[in-house]
Write a protein that holds these residues in place. Structure first.
Motif, short mmCIF file in Angstrom:
data_model
loop_
_atom_site.label_atom_id
_atom_site.label_comp_id
_atom_site.label_asym_id
_atom_site.label_seq_id
_atom_site.Cartn_x
_atom_site.Cartn_y
_atom_site.Cartn_z
N LEU A 110 24.11 -30.83 28.01
CA LEU A 110 24.07 -29.44 27.57
C LEU A 110 22.95 -29.24 26.55
O LEU A 110 22.55 -30.18 25.86
N PRO A 111 22.44 -28.01 26.44
CA PRO A 111 21.38 -27.76 25.46
C PRO A 111 21.88 -28.07 24.04
O PRO A 111 23.06 -27.89 23.73
N PRO A 112 21.01 -28.54 23.16
CA PRO A 112 21.41 -28.71 21.76
C PRO A 112 21.95 -27.40 21.20
O PRO A 112 21.48 -26.32 21.56
N GLU A 148 28.44 -36.90 21.18
CA GLU A 148 28.25 -37.88 20.12
C GLU A 148 27.06 -37.44 19.30
O GLU A 148 26.00 -37.10 19.84
N VAL A 149 27.20 -37.44 18.00
CA VAL A 149 26.11 -37.03 17.11
C VAL A 149 24.87 -37.87 17.38
O VAL A 149 24.93 -39.09 17.42
N GLY A 150 23.75 -37.19 17.57
CA GLY A 150 22.50 -37.88 17.79
C GLY A 150 22.19 -38.15 19.25
O GLY A 150 21.06 -38.46 19.61
N ARG A 151 23.20 -38.04 20.14
CA ARG A 151 22.95 -38.29 21.56
C ARG A 151 23.14 -37.05 22.41
O ARG A 151 22.57 -36.92 23.48
N GLY A 152 23.95 -36.10 21.94
CA GLY A 152 24.11 -34.86 22.69
C GLY A 152 25.47 -34.71 23.31
O GLY A 152 26.36 -35.54 23.14
N THR A 153 25.62 -33.63 24.08
CA THR A 153 26.88 -33.30 24.75
C THR A 153 26.66 -33.36 26.25
O THR A 153 25.74 -32.72 26.77
#
Length: 472
Positions: free
Chosen positions: A38-40, A71-76
């Motif tokens: 998903l987009p940031p 996960e923070v830093g890796r994305g959704t």
């Protein structure tokens, strides 16, 4: 990362609920495919004119619905629709461990997302050797592996040697592939909670594996020549790691080759701070760099790992690790504990392939085929920015503006091509953006398929994201 955007005019209610509902609908219809990113939150908030808090609440809602993992830093990432038959696709922990690749590769796609040894007819030789083993060693095959014959160790010593240097035979442990060798060494040197050093992008399945058994990842800076010694020193001083995972030649995915002076600097820093090194030489084994291995410079603290997967046959699962003095027995026991033990059939097969000279012959054929495919890539992608090496079966492509790594990966998927975006190789919560993808060249059946796939990717790059029809 997909360029999907929600249609906020399609329904009523609170904005965050509408966004969450739109995501769920897109997943159920396949517009957002399983595994897509998903987009940031900041980008999506800007694109649709809402606050970051609104998007954050929407993402939390779809995560609670079991539709995505984050996960923070890796994305959704999309886990899949509720109708998915694979239970692992709905499991956030499984999705995080898999990375950005689908747990099961979709059929009918051209696979540029793997670097296993190219099929050059090695199955014929493997069949003959397996037949001989089954005929000669029926009792061993029927039982568990309890003894490690000297020829298994000698095969490892031969496969890991470089130029005039070779590891001591008593340091060799045969393993169920290189990955199992690395995890065994990690298990011996570290305990839960200990820190392990990784580059920002690397063979991230090791970092995921070590996280699964409770180790912590710390990141070190690198450049075109590999790990930067000054930053490695900083990490050692500040984080007190027990171990560092390095690929000194043919680094995956950057293809960096660390020069000798830098290797010696890294070894000196490791010795000064009592840090052990794991040197993964899977790709380096095909490169004639003429540079001493870390294991040669610092044999007292370096585990040298190699195997057959990239140059002979991945399905054989043949691997070896050369250990620092007095640690081989511990690694052998740890390997049995974490892998379940070494099958006699595969260990004997790997040893006979090496000792007969057949592994070297197959490696030469595989290397020649990789070299021809890499030459095709250089010709087709001329003018673009990428790293490659004639003996390494992948390239690290820099995407021209305004392509993003995840967006290009998804666009390639729509063209029936599987590639890896940069997030697949991030070892931890890295904020670095490389705008690159890795394209593996070894898996397609023939050179014509490689060329056709590269031409499609070249065309996709030329048209830019505006020429990529978003499924939304």
């Amino acid at each position: 990362m997909t360029n999907w955007l929600p249609d906020l005019q399609a329904s009523d209610g609170p904005l965050y609920v509408r966004i969450a509902d739109q995501i769920e609908q897109a997943i159920s219809t396949g517009a957002l495919a399983s595994g897509s990113k998903l987009p940031p939150q900041r980008n999506l908030a800007y694109d649709i004119g809402v606050t970051i808090g609104t998007v954050s609440r929407a993402y939390t809602m779809v995560r609670e619905r079991g539709l995505v993992s984050g996960e923070v830093g890796r994305g959704t990432y999309v886990l899949g629709s509720k109708e998915d038959a694979d239970p692992a696709a709905m499991d956030p922990v499984s999705a995080r461990l898999v990375g950005t690749r689908a747990a099961n590769a979709p059929p009918g796609k051209l696979r540029f997302d793997t670097t296993a040894a190219t099929d050059v007819g090695q199955s014929t030789a493997i069949t003959d050797i397996l037949t001989d083993i089954c005929r000669e060693q029926a009792n061993e095959i029927a039982s568990y592996t309890r003894n490690f014959p000297l020829q298994w160790l000698e095969a490892g010593r031969r496969w890991l040697r470089r130029d005039d240097w070779q590891p001591a035979i008593e340091s060799i442990v045969p393993t169920l592939g290189a990955h199992a060798a690395v995890i065994a060494a990690v298990s011996v040197i570290t305990a839960p909670g200990d820190r392990i050093v990784f580059e920002h992008v690397t063979y991230s399945q090791v970092s995921r594996g070590t996280a699964l058994i409770g180790r912590q990842t710390v990141l070190v800076e690198s450049d075109a020549h590999g790990v930067i010694p000054e930053d490695f020193e900083r990490v050692c001083v500040q984080q007190h790691p027990k171990l560092a995972f390095l690929m000194s030649s043919g680094q995956n995915p950057t293809l960096a080759i660390m020069p000798e002076d830098r290797r010696r600097a890294i070894a000196a820093i490791a010795r000064r701070h009592n840090v052990f090194l794991i040197e993964d030489n899977l790709y380096g084994g095909t490169i004639d760099a003429g540079i001493p291995l870390l294991a040669e410079i610092a044999p007292d603290r370096t585990f040298l790992v190699g195997g057959l997967s990239k140059s002979v046959a991945a399905g054989v699962r043949g691997g070896w690790i050369a250990c620092p003095p007095h640690l081989a027995q511990r690694v052998r026991i740890a390997h049995k504990m974490v892998s379940g033990g070494l099958p006699y059939l595969l260990a004997e097969l790997g040893a006979r392939l090496v000792l007969s000279g057949m592994a070297d012959a197959i490696r030469a054929k595989v290397s020649a085929e990789v070299e021809a495919r890499e030459a095709h890539a250089r010709e087709i992608l001329a003018g673009l920015d990428f790293n490659s090496h004639p003996r390494v079966p992948f390239l690290w492509l820099k995407l021209p503006d305004p392509w993003l790594s995840g967006t290009f990966r998804q666009a390639a998927f729509a063209e029936d091509i599987l590639i890896d975006d940069e997030d697949e190789f991030k070892a931890g919560r890295s904020e670095k953006t490389f705008y690159r993808v890795r394209i593996g060249l070894s898996s397609p059946e023939n050179r014509a398929d490689v060329a056709a796939g590269l031409l499609r990717l070249r065309s996709l790059i030329a048209h830019g994201p505006t020429g990529y029809d978003s499924p939304a």
